[in-house]
Design an enzyme around this catalytic site. Structure first.
Site, PDB file in Angstrom:
ATOM      1  N   ASP A   1     -14.345 -15.002  -7.057  1.00  0.00           N
ATOM      2  CA  ASP A   1     -15.538 -14.024  -7.138  1.00  0.00           C
ATOM      3  C   ASP A   1     -16.827 -15.056  -7.400  1.00  0.00           C
ATOM      4  O   ASP A   1     -16.905 -16.064  -7.715  1.00  0.00           O
ATOM      5  CB  ASP A   1     -15.030 -14.036  -8.971  1.00  0.00           C
ATOM      6  CG  ASP A   1     -16.864 -12.572  -9.439  1.00  0.00           C
ATOM      7  OD1 ASP A   1     -17.631 -12.388  -8.717  1.00  0.00           O
ATOM      8  OD2 ASP A   1     -16.615 -12.979 -10.131  1.00  0.00           O
TER       9      ASP A   1
ATOM     10  N   LYS B   1     -12.156  -9.558 -10.140  1.00  0.00           N
ATOM     11  CA  LYS B   1     -13.342  -9.745 -10.138  1.00  0.00           C
ATOM     12  C   LYS B   1     -14.351  -9.974 -11.048  1.00  0.00           C
ATOM     13  O   LYS B   1     -13.574  -9.385 -12.520  1.00  0.00           O
ATOM     14  CB  LYS B   1     -13.574  -8.322  -9.677  1.00  0.00           C
ATOM     15  CG  LYS B   1     -13.424  -8.415  -8.215  1.00  0.00           C
ATOM     16  CD  LYS B   1     -14.471  -8.664  -7.392  1.00  0.00           C
ATOM     17  CE  LYS B   1     -14.249  -8.811  -5.158  1.00  0.00           C
ATOM     18  NZ  LYS B   1     -14.447  -9.787  -4.842  1.00  0.00           N
ATOM     19  N   CYS B   2     -15.365 -10.184 -11.519  1.00  0.00           N
ATOM     20  CA  CYS B   2     -16.202 -10.148 -12.587  1.00  0.00           C
ATOM     21  C   CYS B   2     -16.116  -8.823 -13.740  1.00  0.00           C
ATOM     22  O   CYS B   2     -16.017  -8.126 -12.799  1.00  0.00           O
ATOM     23  CB  CYS B   2     -17.985 -10.358 -12.428  1.00  0.00           C
ATOM     24  SG  CYS B   2     -18.830 -10.603 -13.602  1.00  0.00           S
ATOM     25  N   PRO B   3     -15.679  -8.860 -15.281  1.00  0.00           N
ATOM     26  CA  PRO B   3     -15.984 -10.437 -15.675  1.00  0.00           C
ATOM     27  C   PRO B   3     -14.659 -10.970 -16.345  1.00  0.00           C
ATOM     28  O   PRO B   3     -14.444 -12.173 -16.810  1.00  0.00           O
ATOM     29  CB  PRO B   3     -16.322  -9.614 -17.109  1.00  0.00           C
ATOM     30  CG  PRO B   3     -16.261  -8.195 -16.817  1.00  0.00           C
ATOM     31  CD  PRO B   3     -15.354  -7.463 -15.515  1.00  0.00           C
TER      32      PRO B   3
END
Length: 87
Positions: free
Chosen positions: A50, A23-25
């Protein structure tokens, strides 16, 4: 390939980075790190799931001056083809 694997084909100058599930980042951070390790002209293929990577990866490429040669979305997620800029 697991979520953090990196596969290289030295003869073709292609490196595949599997970031599925991150997932981000993390996808953009891992892609940045992988790009720094490439020689000029090499191709990085990034696969991730993502949805924010659709924004973050092109922004990264614009920031670094590398070339986004292709971007696709399929049933397994997003795929980016990034060519490392020359020296």
């Amino acid at each position: 390939m697991n979520a953090l694997s990196l596969e290289a084909d030295a003869h073709a100058g292609v490196v595949a980075l599997d970031l599925v599930g991150l997932k981000c980042p993390l996808p953009v951070l891992r892609a940045r790190k992988a790009l720094r390790a490439l020689a000029p002209g090499e191709l990085l293929i990034v696969r991730c799931t993502d949805p924010l990577a659709a924004i973050d990866i092109p922004h990264l490429v614009n920031e670094t001056g590398d070339a986004l040669e292709g971007q696709a979305h399929d049933e397994r997620g997003l795929v980016f083809h990034i060519r490392r800029r020359g020296s």
